[in-house]
Design an enzyme around this catalytic site. Structure first.
Site, PDB file in Angstrom:
ATOM      1  N   ASP A   1       0.860  -1.188   0.000  1.00  0.00           N
ATOM      2  CA  ASP A   1       0.000   0.000   0.000  1.00  0.00           C
ATOM      3  C   ASP A   1       0.893   1.233   0.000  1.00  0.00           C
ATOM      4  O   ASP A   1       1.915   1.276   0.705  1.00  0.00           O
ATOM      5  CB  ASP A   1      -0.893  -0.017   1.245  1.00  0.00           C
ATOM      6  CG  ASP A   1      -1.955   1.074   1.220  1.00  0.00           C
ATOM      7  OD1 ASP A   1      -3.027   0.820   0.658  1.00  0.00           O
ATOM      8  OD2 ASP A   1      -1.693   2.164   1.762  1.00  0.00           O
TER       9      ASP A   1
ATOM     10  N   GLU B   1      -5.010   2.522  -3.537  1.00  0.00           N
ATOM     11  CA  GLU B   1      -3.544   2.535  -3.642  1.00  0.00           C
ATOM     12  C   GLU B   1      -2.934   1.222  -3.185  1.00  0.00           C
ATOM     13  O   GLU B   1      -1.764   1.148  -2.829  1.00  0.00           O
ATOM     14  CB  GLU B   1      -2.980   3.686  -2.803  1.00  0.00           C
ATOM     15  CG  GLU B   1      -3.234   3.579  -1.315  1.00  0.00           C
ATOM     16  CD  GLU B   1      -4.534   4.233  -0.885  1.00  0.00           C
ATOM     17  OE1 GLU B   1      -4.618   4.625   0.293  1.00  0.00           O
ATOM     18  OE2 GLU B   1      -5.467   4.345  -1.706  1.00  0.00           O
TER      19      GLU B   1
END
Length: 311
Positions: free
Chosen positions: A188, A231
């Site tokens: 992430d 993300e």
């Protein structure tokens, strides 16, 4: 010395050219020298080529049909959208090539090869049989493009969650059969919300693409990168032990940290947090991803820009 006979085939133009009675009669006389076998192969191809939407299988059926009629050693197919060619049989010295288009759509290039030079009647037979390949090849290319769009993330160009679900199930079965390790990274981008909030989503999208490209450059060609959403990404590492996967994870982490990314000429530091899990005997796709996800959040809690590995 290799001899290449090149031709560009546009089926709309060719159909108009062969429309006159004189030209058609001449063509039939030349093809007739090949006997009744030509009609048999042509009819067979008209039926068999409709049975598949796989590009390589369609080409294989066509190649087998041509080989029933002519002595052809190899067939090579190239398309601009594919980095490598599809090769059937074995390449030989004498070659004839065709660039195929229809209704201004590019369908690729075919090259036939064999040990002796192609005769005029043989070239005419190949060109006539190409008419049976036109629509099956076009349909297979359209299906491949649609499938690729369905499995790819349009923003980053990586594979998407649907592709991950399909490939992870397959890779788990393969790993269990071969007794080879399978490792998975969940990563992430750190503080990504701040990039979106400060610079806007357009710049956030640019950051996502930059990170995805950076990760791809850190992987082998056999590794898979998938965007879960937002993300968050997943990397599949086939036949990769825990120690080897840890090295890959660190390489990714350092590459992103050292990446030179700028917005409006202003450098923006980007880092990622990663969780690394390896396949256990009782794992399924969900349990493996969940374990990697929990480890990624451990990396976040411990200060970000780090790799957390299961003990």
């Amino acid at each position: 010395m290799m001899h290449v006979q090149g031709n560009t085939i546009d089926f709309d133009t060719a159909r108009a050219k062969l429309g006159t009675a004189e030209t058609t009669a001449s063509a039939r006389r030349k093809i007739a020298k090949l006997g009744e076998q030509f009609d048999k192969v042509q009819l067979q191809l008209l039926h068999s080529l409709q049975t598949s939407l796989d590009v390589e299988q369609v080409l294989g059926l066509f190649f087998n049909g041509v080989q029933q009629l002519l002595q052809v050693d190899g067939l090579e197919y190239r398309h601009n959208a594919e980095p490598s060619a599809c090769q059937l049989g074995q390449p030989a010295m004498h070659r004839c090539s065709y660039r195929i288009s229809h209704a201004r759509s590019y369908l690729g290039e075919l090259q036939f090869s064999r040990q002796q030079r192609f005769g005029e009647n043989e070239l005419l037979a190949i060109e006539t049989l190409l008419g049976t390949l036109l629509y099956p090849l076009r349909n297979a290319l359209m299906y491949r493009d649609a499938l690729r769009d369905a499995l790819n993330d349009s923003l980053t160009g990586t594979s998407n969650r649907l592709a991950l679900n399909q490939n992870l199930e397959r890779d788990i079965r393969q790993s269990q059969r071969s007794q080879q390790p399978l490792s998975l990274l969940v990563l992430d981008i750190d503080h990504f919300k701040q990039v979106n909030d400060r610079y806007g989503h357009a710049y956030g999208d640019a950051a996502l693409k930059a990170v995805a490209n950076c990760i791809t450059d850190s992987l082998r060609s056999v590794d898979g990168l998938y965007r879960l959403g937002g993300e968050e990404f997943v990397v599949l590492l086939n036949s990769t032990s825990l120690d080897a996967a840890r090295m890959v994870a660190e390489r990714i982490r350092k590459s992103v940290e050292n990446m030179q990314f700028e917005l409006d000429s202003q450098p923006i530091p980007l880092t990622v947090s990663l969780g690394l899990a390896t396949l256990h005997a009782d794992d399924n796709a969900s349990s493996l991803i969940n374990r990697g996800d929990h480890l990624m959040y451990d990396a976040k809690r411990l200060g970000r820009n780090r790799v957390c590995v299961e003990s």
